[in-house]
Design an enzyme around this catalytic site. Structure first.
Site, mmCIF file in Angstrom:
data_model
loop_
_atom_site.group_PDB
_atom_site.id
_atom_site.type_symbol
_atom_site.label_atom_id
_atom_site.label_comp_id
_atom_site.label_asym_id
_atom_site.label_seq_id
_atom_site.Cartn_x
_atom_site.Cartn_y
_atom_site.Cartn_z
ATOM 1 N N HIS A 129 26.178 3.496 -30.655
ATOM 2 C CA HIS A 129 27.566 3.708 -29.147
ATOM 3 C C HIS A 129 27.744 3.180 -28.472
ATOM 4 O O HIS A 129 28.330 2.796 -27.274
ATOM 5 C CB HIS A 129 27.136 5.166 -29.004
ATOM 6 C CG HIS A 129 29.307 5.869 -28.239
ATOM 7 N ND1 HIS A 129 29.640 5.673 -28.941
ATOM 8 C CD2 HIS A 129 28.885 5.880 -26.915
ATOM 9 C CE1 HIS A 129 31.000 6.209 -28.108
ATOM 10 N NE2 HIS A 129 30.147 6.593 -27.123
ATOM 11 N N TRP A 130 25.809 2.052 -27.938
ATOM 12 C CA TRP A 130 26.250 1.694 -27.228
ATOM 13 C C TRP A 130 25.914 -0.121 -27.529
ATOM 14 O O TRP A 130 25.095 -1.160 -27.226
ATOM 15 C CB TRP A 130 24.634 1.612 -25.760
ATOM 16 C CG TRP A 130 24.384 3.206 -25.259
ATOM 17 C CD1 TRP A 130 25.591 3.699 -25.184
ATOM 18 C CD2 TRP A 130 23.615 3.597 -24.745
ATOM 19 N NE1 TRP A 130 26.104 5.076 -24.536
ATOM 20 C CE2 TRP A 130 23.946 4.532 -24.287
ATOM 21 C CE3 TRP A 130 22.524 3.375 -25.410
ATOM 22 C CZ2 TRP A 130 23.339 5.665 -23.641
ATOM 23 C CZ3 TRP A 130 21.450 4.404 -24.069
ATOM 24 C CH2 TRP A 130 22.334 5.220 -23.573
ATOM 25 N N GLY A 184 28.160 10.730 -21.061
ATOM 26 C CA GLY A 184 26.634 11.233 -21.069
ATOM 27 C C GLY A 184 26.272 12.093 -19.614
ATOM 28 O O GLY A 184 26.167 11.471 -18.881
ATOM 29 N N ARG A 217 17.113 8.765 -16.782
ATOM 30 C CA ARG A 217 18.348 9.766 -17.019
ATOM 31 C C ARG A 217 18.625 10.782 -16.230
ATOM 32 O O ARG A 217 19.948 11.347 -16.395
ATOM 33 C CB ARG A 217 18.933 9.313 -18.876
ATOM 34 C CG ARG A 217 19.839 7.768 -18.436
ATOM 35 C CD ARG A 217 20.754 7.414 -19.471
ATOM 36 N NE ARG A 217 21.887 8.499 -19.520
ATOM 37 C CZ ARG A 217 22.810 8.400 -19.994
ATOM 38 N NH1 ARG A 217 23.093 6.992 -20.167
ATOM 39 N NH2 ARG A 217 23.822 8.647 -20.537
#
Length: 301
Positions: free
Chosen positions: A271-272, A47, A193
């Site tokens: 997802h993590w 991502g 990020r």
């Protein structure tokens, strides 16, 4: 580097040639008898703003107590070079990771990959089976074939939204799809990020990576589920039950086709898993890797 207090981003960072490019990575820990003494290479997801440290930095101290652990910035991410992708990204990245291992004099490793990194790990194991002990894959790209969910998934749509118009708001929406626990989506994480996602070359690298999965000439090479039956390694598939990027139903084909596959599902987890279910994830992965028996497994491949 035995103490977790010394395992900072700065103190563990390294870089080395990997064929025609240079890859950044983070290293800590010494081999133990667990897992046959093989190093553990972790490959991050794809991502915006993703990197080895953002995915696995918090997991490094725990894994480094048992394994020589290397968190690798895949090509196009983090501190690694950002060349144009040649062919499909999984094959492109796997080739450079193997070149890095050659440069470091590492012959045989366990692989742990999240999302995009899971696809890279799978491709590496398929093309270089002699280099791989066991695999742990977390909601892996390429292997995830959605049986019930629509494509693209919610998480992939948010990824595309950011790519089309990068903003902090779009990035927050994407990160919100990564986790079940929304308290983890902090302003600090978004800022960190966003800085990485908009660094020089990052957007171009992201587009090049993405096109390798959309271009008809290279996309099919990324459909790793079609080759899953060829994988002869012991493989642990791990999934967050609430994964909105690669949903849980995407695990079923890989679980069916990989001869030595097992599946562990983390409840209340997206997802993590390495972040939301950190201790359980480390325990499950370490137990699985710890069952590796070098001579026996290589003789049966």
């Amino acid at each position: 580097m035995g103490s977790s207090t010394t395992l900072t981003k700065e103190s563990t960072h390294r870089s080395a040639k990997a064929g025609s490019i240079t890859l950044g990575y983070y290293e800590a820990g010494q081999p133990t008898e667990v897992g046959g003494g093989l190093p553990l290479v972790m490959l991050h997801g794809g991502g915006p703003g993703a990197s080895a440290w953002s995915n696995f930095g918090r997991a490094l101290p725990g894994f480094a107590t048992t394994f020589r652990t290397l968190l690798v910035d895949q090509p196009g991410f983090g501190t690694s070079d950002k060349p144009e992708v040649v062919g499909n990204y999984y094959r492109h990245a796997a080739g450079h990771v193997v070149a890095l291992l050659d440069e470091l004099g590492i012959e045989h490793v366990h692989l742990l990959g999240n999302s995009l990194g899971g696809g890279t790990a799978m491709r590496l194991a398929l093309e270089h089976p002699d280099r791989v002990g066991r695999l742990v894959m977390m909601g892996p790209g390429g292997l995830s074939l959605n049986l019930f969910h629509a494509d693209p998934t919610e998480g992939v749509k948010r990824l595309m939204d950011f790519g089309a118009a990068p903003s902090r708001e779009a990035l927050r929406a994407f990160i919100s799809c990564m986790v079940h626990d929304q308290s983890l989506v902090t302003d600090e994480l978004v800022e960190e990020r966003f800085a990485d996602a908009t660094a020089p070359g990052a957007q171009e690298a992201m587009r090049s990576m993405g096109m390798s999965f959309w271009n008809p000439e290279t996309a099919e090479d990324g459909m790793l589920w079609r080759e899953a039956h060829r994988l002869r390694k012991h493989t642990l598939l791990t999934w967050g039950r609430e994964d909105r990027v690669n949903p849980l139903d995407g695990a079923m084909v890989a679980l069916k086709l990989i001869p030595k596959a097992s599946l562990h599902v983390f409840p209340n987890c997206g997802h993590w898993a390495q972040i939301e279910a950190a201790e359980e994830f480390r325990a499950v992965a370490t137990d699985f890797l710890g069952r590796h028996r070098e001579r026996t497994e290589r003789s049966r491949e």
